[in-house]
Motif scaffolding. Sequence first.
Motif, short mmCIF file in Angstrom:
data_model
loop_
_atom_site.label_atom_id
_atom_site.label_comp_id
_atom_site.label_asym_id
_atom_site.label_seq_id
_atom_site.Cartn_x
_atom_site.Cartn_y
_atom_site.Cartn_z
N ILE A 185 142.44 94.79 31.87
CA ILE A 185 142.10 93.71 31.38
C ILE A 185 143.32 92.79 31.21
O ILE A 185 143.29 91.58 31.66
CB ILE A 185 141.64 93.82 29.74
N TYR A 186 144.44 93.37 31.10
CA TYR A 186 145.81 92.76 30.97
C TYR A 186 146.00 92.20 32.47
O TYR A 186 146.28 90.85 32.57
CB TYR A 186 146.84 93.70 30.73
N TRP A 187 145.96 92.97 33.48
CA TRP A 187 146.14 92.57 34.71
C TRP A 187 145.21 91.41 35.32
O TRP A 187 145.60 90.38 35.80
CB TRP A 187 146.19 93.80 35.87
N ILE A 188 143.92 91.55 34.93
CA ILE A 188 143.06 90.24 35.25
C ILE A 188 143.43 89.17 34.67
O ILE A 188 143.53 88.12 35.19
CB ILE A 188 141.45 90.81 34.81
N ALA A 189 143.71 89.06 33.36
CA ALA A 189 144.11 87.75 32.49
C ALA A 189 145.36 87.37 33.22
O ALA A 189 145.63 86.17 33.31
CB ALA A 189 144.17 88.54 31.18
N ASN A 190 146.38 88.19 33.53
CA ASN A 190 147.63 87.98 33.95
C ASN A 190 147.47 87.09 35.35
O ASN A 190 147.77 86.15 35.79
CB ASN A 190 148.55 88.95 34.35
N ASN A 191 146.67 87.83 36.35
CA ASN A 191 146.16 87.19 37.63
C ASN A 191 145.58 85.79 37.27
O ASN A 191 146.08 84.90 38.21
CB ASN A 191 145.49 88.10 38.37
N THR A 192 144.57 85.56 36.38
CA THR A 192 143.94 84.40 36.34
C THR A 192 144.96 83.24 35.80
O THR A 192 144.85 82.16 36.16
CB THR A 192 142.76 84.62 35.25
N ILE A 193 145.88 83.67 35.02
CA ILE A 193 146.70 82.64 34.27
C ILE A 193 147.49 82.33 35.38
O ILE A 193 148.00 81.19 35.65
CB ILE A 193 147.47 83.39 33.09
N THR A 194 148.05 83.43 35.96
CA THR A 194 149.12 83.02 37.25
C THR A 194 148.71 82.06 38.39
O THR A 194 149.20 81.26 38.98
CB THR A 194 149.46 84.57 37.90
N PHE A 195 147.36 82.47 38.60
CA PHE A 195 146.56 81.58 39.57
C PHE A 195 146.46 80.14 39.10
O PHE A 195 146.95 79.29 40.04
CB PHE A 195 145.20 82.26 40.00
N THR A 196 146.28 79.88 37.87
CA THR A 196 146.09 78.39 37.48
C THR A 196 147.33 77.86 37.08
O THR A 196 147.41 76.61 37.76
CB THR A 196 145.30 78.72 35.88
#
Length: 595
Positions: A553-564
């Motif tokens: 969950i952390y990694w998914i959230a991190n990827n999503t925020i990083t992409f944005t």
Amino acid sequence: MDDQNKNLILAVALSMLVILGWSVFFPPPEPSPQDLAATAPASEAVSGNTASVPLAASGAEPVVAAEVKTAADAPRIKIESSHLEGTISLLGGRFDELKLKQYRQTLDAESDIVSLLKPTSAENAYYALYGWAPGGGLAPDLVPGPNTIWTLESGDILTPSTPVVLAWENGQGLTFRREISLDENYMFAIQQSAQNNSTNTISLAPYGTIARHGEPADLKNFFILHEGAIRHVAGELTETDYGDFESARAHEELEVGDKGWTGFTDHYWMTTLIVDQAGAKISTFQDTTRNIFQTTAKHKTETLAPGQSAVVSSRLFAGAKEWETIRNYENESGVPKFLDSIDWGWFFFITKPMFWLLHYLHALIGNMGWAIIGLTFIIKLVLFPLAYKSYASMAKMKELQPQMEKIKEQAGDDRQKVQQEMMALYKKEKVNPAAGCLPILMQIPIFFSLYKVIFVTLELRHAPWIGWLTDLSAPDPSTIFNLYGLLPWDAPEQGSVLALIFIGVLPLLLGITMWLQQKLNPAPSDPIQQQIFAWMPWVFMFMLGSFASGLVIYWIANNTITFTQQYLIMRSHGYKPDVFGNILSSFKRKSKDAE
């Protein structure tokens, strides 16, 4: 290969190294007290003002079956509180039956509650007891030991509001008492007293000891987690694995100073002796003959003239390693560095504040999954200055791509000239080609620390998020193997090969977010590198599929925020990545090729 691609490859290689290494090493895992198994241990005569307690390796005979039956049949005192239930055996006054009412073995509401301490009649016996070590010629049978039958002098049931008092007289003028009280959580207070009504001066030393018969049945044996003996003496924390115990004859006694503690720690539970008075000594050893692990706190020797008495107080912690409870014992009850009993790991300077923040986010939000996502936002906010420079640099590098290609064409095969002119271009345009690696490098200790937090802390155990995700410390249980529950057969057992292949929803989302993030980065010019990069999100997806769902969950959230972040920052610097258009074009091109 241009420097931008080199940086990208370096970042990816570092990430791969972290994940591969992690999956390899942490797969989805004075005299000493008498022998607790001895029936009538022989003491060693010690003169002067020193008490003697027989060594575990002194050749004493083990407990025989009849005596085990006696232990099982001995009278017991009930323990009852909101957190604990169990009994104390009047044979030795042993704490040998204790369960944690707040925790169950599994998520099943009908599952048994967690059992912490067990009597000698059970497999993997685990118990704590107290006694007095004889000295000055005093015979062992004149002081209370492991097999002394105590009398309940006052009290009935041990609760936080009702202490109990045990008593024993040796028939030669010595009277011993033990007052036991319990707080609202997991701490017992033990007050031992000895009254000398004989005509002789005696010397003796009170002690407490914890024993484990063999290694725990549920031993994890993960490199990331310490399980075994633990102690804090003279400001130093020491952890001893079960394979590193000293023998009874070779063990070392350590001076405690004013305060200290010693005991055994498991993944989520712990039993420790806490010494509050100066002059005590702590020791840890193993009776290799009977495979009994033992840790002991022996107080200083007391010399009692006729008519004199001595009173010694200590504490016993037996319960769950709850962060807030442990911290309160450290800050409010004077147990030094007690919070270090939780295994924070090498990056403790990150792990401790990270869990502190996660704990309070959980208290604020009320759900650990959303708290992890909130923690991710805060981490990204702290790292934003680095990320901004990195993504701004990447946007600038993209703008310089035509000039870089022109330099390569003009220089031909002269690699030195290419490098020189590239560096001149970077200097002129004030671009740092290595800036793109900084966020990745910062993520490595954060990833390790968060993995540690999720794996070792009790607060993540059986913590739900949404829907099917009922335990954030375990892998995502959903699977495509049975179409996520639509087909009438069970999912593969966690940890099996099939479970690694037929991954759940979270790993799929992880792969997709990594793939989207990758689309913002320029593709390498080399076709082989392009293929490697194209497969990386899906390789990571399977590699991380067996990790704790909280970490995914952390990694998914991190990827999503990083992409944005990357998308918006690159657009603000003049580069407008058409990610979704590129994806659509790629699908159309592949469909046309297939035709």
